[in-house]
Design a protein around this motif. Structure first.
Motif, PDB file in Angstrom:
ATOM      1  N   PHE A   1       8.379  12.681  -5.726  1.00  0.00           N
ATOM      2  CA  PHE A   1       9.398  11.641  -5.935  1.00  0.00           C
ATOM      3  C   PHE A   1      10.433  11.601  -4.808  1.00  0.00           C
ATOM      4  O   PHE A   1      10.644  10.538  -4.202  1.00  0.00           O
ATOM      5  CB  PHE A   1      10.078  11.836  -7.298  1.00  0.00           C
ATOM      6  CG  PHE A   1      11.092  10.770  -7.625  1.00  0.00           C
ATOM      7  CD1 PHE A   1      10.695   9.574  -8.194  1.00  0.00           C
ATOM      8  CD2 PHE A   1      12.442  10.953  -7.351  1.00  0.00           C
ATOM      9  CE1 PHE A   1      11.623   8.583  -8.495  1.00  0.00           C
ATOM     10  CE2 PHE A   1      13.376   9.976  -7.636  1.00  0.00           C
ATOM     11  CZ  PHE A   1      12.960   8.786  -8.211  1.00  0.00           C
ATOM     12  N   PRO A   2      11.109  12.713  -4.466  1.00  0.00           N
ATOM     13  CA  PRO A   2      12.134  12.614  -3.417  1.00  0.00           C
ATOM     14  C   PRO A   2      11.566  12.282  -2.038  1.00  0.00           C
ATOM     15  O   PRO A   2      12.164  11.493  -1.300  1.00  0.00           O
ATOM     16  CB  PRO A   2      12.798  13.990  -3.431  1.00  0.00           C
ATOM     17  CG  PRO A   2      11.819  14.901  -4.076  1.00  0.00           C
ATOM     18  CD  PRO A   2      11.052  14.069  -5.049  1.00  0.00           C
ATOM     19  N   SER A   3      10.412  12.863  -1.686  1.00  0.00           N
ATOM     20  CA  SER A   3       9.836  12.558  -0.373  1.00  0.00           C
ATOM     21  C   SER A   3       9.320  11.121  -0.336  1.00  0.00           C
ATOM     22  O   SER A   3       9.483  10.417   0.664  1.00  0.00           O
ATOM     23  CB  SER A   3       8.705  13.533  -0.035  1.00  0.00           C
ATOM     24  OG  SER A   3       7.710  13.535  -1.040  1.00  0.00           O
ATOM     25  N   GLY A   4       8.712  10.671  -1.435  1.00  0.00           N
ATOM     26  CA  GLY A   4       8.234   9.289  -1.503  1.00  0.00           C
ATOM     27  C   GLY A   4       9.365   8.285  -1.430  1.00  0.00           C
ATOM     28  O   GLY A   4       9.279   7.264  -0.738  1.00  0.00           O
ATOM     29  N   MET A   5      10.465   8.566  -2.150  1.00  0.00           N
ATOM     30  CA  MET A   5      11.631   7.678  -2.101  1.00  0.00           C
ATOM     31  C   MET A   5      12.212   7.632  -0.682  1.00  0.00           C
ATOM     32  O   MET A   5      12.630   6.576  -0.198  1.00  0.00           O
ATOM     33  CB  MET A   5      12.702   8.166  -3.082  1.00  0.00           C
ATOM     34  CG  MET A   5      12.414   7.829  -4.534  1.00  0.00           C
ATOM     35  SD  MET A   5      12.492   6.050  -4.820  1.00  0.00           S
ATOM     36  CE  MET A   5      12.813   5.986  -6.567  1.00  0.00           C
ATOM     37  N   GLY A   6      12.229   8.787  -0.008  1.00  0.00           N
ATOM     38  CA  GLY A   6      12.742   8.830   1.367  1.00  0.00           C
ATOM     39  C   GLY A   6      11.900   8.005   2.310  1.00  0.00           C
ATOM     40  O   GLY A   6      12.432   7.311   3.200  1.00  0.00           O
ATOM     41  N   ILE A   7      10.587   8.043   2.144  1.00  0.00           N
ATOM     42  CA  ILE A   7       9.682   7.247   2.993  1.00  0.00           C
ATOM     43  C   ILE A   7       9.908   5.757   2.761  1.00  0.00           C
ATOM     44  O   ILE A   7       9.972   4.958   3.707  1.00  0.00           O
ATOM     45  CB  ILE A   7       8.218   7.637   2.721  1.00  0.00           C
ATOM     46  CG1 ILE A   7       7.937   9.026   3.303  1.00  0.00           C
ATOM     47  CG2 ILE A   7       7.251   6.618   3.316  1.00  0.00           C
ATOM     48  CD1 ILE A   7       6.622   9.626   2.876  1.00  0.00           C
ATOM     49  N   ILE A   8      10.052   5.368   1.500  1.00  0.00           N
ATOM     50  CA  ILE A   8      10.292   3.952   1.190  1.00  0.00           C
ATOM     51  C   ILE A   8      11.614   3.486   1.794  1.00  0.00           C
ATOM     52  O   ILE A   8      11.710   2.396   2.371  1.00  0.00           O
ATOM     53  CB  ILE A   8      10.268   3.730  -0.336  1.00  0.00           C
ATOM     54  CG1 ILE A   8       8.814   3.784  -0.834  1.00  0.00           C
ATOM     55  CG2 ILE A   8      10.897   2.391  -0.712  1.00  0.00           C
ATOM     56  CD1 ILE A   8       8.668   3.659  -2.326  1.00  0.00           C
TER      57      ILE A   8
ATOM     58  N   LEU B   1       0.833  -1.208   0.000  1.00  0.00           N
ATOM     59  CA  LEU B   1       0.000   0.000   0.000  1.00  0.00           C
ATOM     60  C   LEU B   1       0.867   1.256   0.000  1.00  0.00           C
ATOM     61  O   LEU B   1       0.551   2.243  -0.668  1.00  0.00           O
ATOM     62  CB  LEU B   1      -0.924   0.008   1.225  1.00  0.00           C
ATOM     63  CG  LEU B   1      -2.078  -1.007   1.220  1.00  0.00           C
ATOM     64  CD1 LEU B   1      -2.813  -0.976   2.557  1.00  0.00           C
ATOM     65  CD2 LEU B   1      -3.046  -0.721   0.072  1.00  0.00           C
ATOM     66  N   LEU B   2       1.969   1.207   0.742  1.00  0.00           N
ATOM     67  CA  LEU B   2       2.886   2.348   0.798  1.00  0.00           C
ATOM     68  C   LEU B   2       3.510   2.592  -0.574  1.00  0.00           C
ATOM     69  O   LEU B   2       3.563   3.736  -1.047  1.00  0.00           O
ATOM     70  CB  LEU B   2       3.957   2.079   1.854  1.00  0.00           C
ATOM     71  CG  LEU B   2       4.855   3.260   2.257  1.00  0.00           C
ATOM     72  CD1 LEU B   2       5.247   3.120   3.725  1.00  0.00           C
ATOM     73  CD2 LEU B   2       6.111   3.291   1.402  1.00  0.00           C
TER      74      LEU B   2
ATOM     75  N   VAL C   1      -1.256   5.053   5.459  1.00  0.00           N
ATOM     76  CA  VAL C   1      -0.106   4.164   5.689  1.00  0.00           C
ATOM     77  C   VAL C   1       1.212   4.885   5.941  1.00  0.00           C
ATOM     78  O   VAL C   1       2.143   4.277   6.468  1.00  0.00           O
ATOM     79  CB  VAL C   1       0.072   3.159   4.515  1.00  0.00           C
ATOM     80  CG1 VAL C   1      -1.164   2.302   4.362  1.00  0.00           C
ATOM     81  CG2 VAL C   1       0.403   3.869   3.215  1.00  0.00           C
ATOM     82  N   PHE C   2       1.323   6.170   5.571  1.00  0.00           N
ATOM     83  CA  PHE C   2       2.587   6.862   5.838  1.00  0.00           C
ATOM     84  C   PHE C   2       2.753   7.078   7.339  1.00  0.00           C
ATOM     85  O   PHE C   2       1.808   7.482   8.020  1.00  0.00           O
ATOM     86  CB  PHE C   2       2.622   8.221   5.151  1.00  0.00           C
ATOM     87  CG  PHE C   2       2.949   8.173   3.677  1.00  0.00           C
ATOM     88  CD1 PHE C   2       2.973   6.972   2.990  1.00  0.00           C
ATOM     89  CD2 PHE C   2       3.229   9.338   2.965  1.00  0.00           C
ATOM     90  CE1 PHE C   2       3.259   6.918   1.641  1.00  0.00           C
ATOM     91  CE2 PHE C   2       3.510   9.304   1.617  1.00  0.00           C
ATOM     92  CZ  PHE C   2       3.528   8.092   0.953  1.00  0.00           C
TER      93      PHE C   2
END
Length: 455
Positions: free
Chosen positions: A120-127, A14-15, A187-188
């Motif tokens: 993109f950068p914030s999403g990649m950091g969360i992953i 989901l994330l 989910v974040f």
């Protein structure tokens, strides 16, 4: 125990989905507009050179926004920046269809570019922070998802124009925005308390980078009217100043020390810039050519352009298995050779060519795109450690936007005053030359030996 593992995997999926739905907004909106350029020219009474500013300013804002929003996500919290990005895209997508003039439309597109650049950068950091096993695989999925959506842009844009008008290109963002927002909200993880301050940003570096990118954009856009020596000198001077300044900073906006230390990675960025010059020249040049010269309607144009997206998707799983067996280099050799071959096949297209002929030629370029996208992304992770994934991914996307800026400048030089079949053939020769450079860089690329370090 098994139920717990299943729940963790479900949450991770989901994330990844939340991040993927958000990150596709930037590349999708980059290319969807390509099919609408002819319609916008009519609506606002513009030349191709005029309407190209809609492309160039989006690229410019994205090139600046990606590293800027990446720094902000580190300072102020990744979930906050991700949500802020979605809100900015919502605002711009709501207001752009109401634009009273072309200037207003450009302004709303800049807001859209800045908002989508945050994802993109914030999403990649969360992953990176939430997915600990097979992290490189998850990061690769997001990168591939982001790149593939760009190839589908013209086809989706063509269908939307057929059933409505150019405002639909902005309205169609809402399902992606809503899906990403709801999943991210659920989910974040909450952002940890940070001591980040706006003063912690390398603001002189941001200003220098922005001025450098803008000056090079002006230089390349002016090539249609001849070489501007003063713009060339100023662009080169700003580039040198940016390099020297950022080299001395402890927390630089653009980490040039990382680039100098990792020459294999730097060569990958150069190759990715070349890849995007060729890809986006075709993605923006061909739709306008099909509508202006071949007299295709937007729907037919979108269906013909589907050849690039469709074959990119079809070959990606095959390329993935090939990379698993042989590494990134052999597929990249095949991909760069396909750029040369596909570009030269464009020379077969003449006035009043059949849609089938054009479709088949573009299929080769779609195959090249599938090979190069996955090959370049996996090659990058071959040469960076797990700890360097964040900075490497951010600079990778910056390289993409530098390439797109150069592609828009090339198109203005070729198509700025008139779009003809000889102009298309000139673009084909230039893209073939770029493909030869890509092939030479690939042949010299060492085989990656750090795969275990990033898994």
């Amino acid at each position: 125990m098994e139920l717990k593992e299943t729940a963790v995997k479900r949450r991770e999926m989901l994330l990844i989905t939340a991040v993927a739905l958000g990150t596709l907004l930037n590349p999708l909106n980059t290319t969807m507009i390509s099919v609408a350029l002819a319609r916008l020219q009519e609506d606002f009474q513009l030349t191709f050179a005029d309407v190209s500013w809609l492309i160039s300013t989006y690229y410019l804002a994205s090139a600046i926004g990606q590293p800027l929003m990446g720094k902000w996500s580190d300072l102020f919290g990744r979930k906050k920046v991700f949500m802020l990005g979605l809100l900015l895209v919502t605002l711009s997508s709501s207001l752009a269809p109401l634009s009273p003039s072309f200037g207003w439309l450009i302004g709303f597109r800049i807001i859209q570019a800045m908002g989508s650049s945050a994802l993109f950068p914030s999403g990649m950091g969360i992953i990176r922070s939430q997915i600990t096993s097979n992290q490189a695989k998850a990061l690769g999925i997001i990168s591939i998802f982001s790149s593939t959506s760009a190839a589908f842009g013209p086809s989706l844009g063509g269908l939307l124009l057929h059933y409505g008008d150019w405002p639909l290109i902005f309205i169609c963002n809402f399902p992606f925005i809503i899906g990403s927002f709801l999943l991210a909200w659920k989910v974040f993880p909450k952002d940890p308390k940070t001591a980040g301050r706006a003063a912690d940003m390398d603001w002189p570096g941001v200003a220098l980078f922005s001025a450098t990118i803008f000056m090079w954009l002006l230089f390349f856009l002016s090539l249609a009217d001849g070489l501007s020596l003063w713009k060339l000198i100023v662009g080169a001077g700003l580039s040198f100043w940016l390099y020297r300044y950022e080299l001395r900073q402890s927390k630089p906006f653009i980490n040039v020390a990382f680039l100098r230390k990792n020459m294999n990675v730097t060569r990958i960025y150069v190759q990715f810039i070349l890849t995007n010059i060729a890809f986006y020249s075709i993605m923006f040049g061909i739709p306008s050519y099909l509508q202006r010269v071949q007299m295709m309607d937007p729907q037919k144009t979108g269906l013909v352009m589907l050849s690039i997206a469709g074959f990119s998707v079809l070959v990606t799983p095959l390329v993935g298995r090939w990379i698993d067996r042989s590494g990134s280099k052999p597929p990249l050799i095949a991909g760069t050779a396909s750029v040369v071959g596909g570009s030269l096949l464009l020379l077969l297209i003449q006035d009043q060519a059949s849609a089938v002929t054009i479709f088949l030629v573009l299929c080769v370029l779609g195959i090249a795109n599938g090979f190069n996208n996955l090959g370049m992304q996996t090659a990058l992770y071959d040469f960076v450690t797990k700890e360097e994934t964040g900075i490497a991914s951010g600079l990778f996307m910056t390289s993409r936007f530098i390439g797109t800026i150069l592609s828009s400048s090339l198109l203005v030089a070729l198509f700025g005053k008139n779009i003809t079949t000889p102009h298309l053939h000139s673009m084909a020769w230039i893209c073939a030359g770029i493909g030869v450079l890509m092939l030479a860089l690939t042949v010299r690329m060492p085989r990656g030996n750090m795969r275990k370090g990033v898994e």
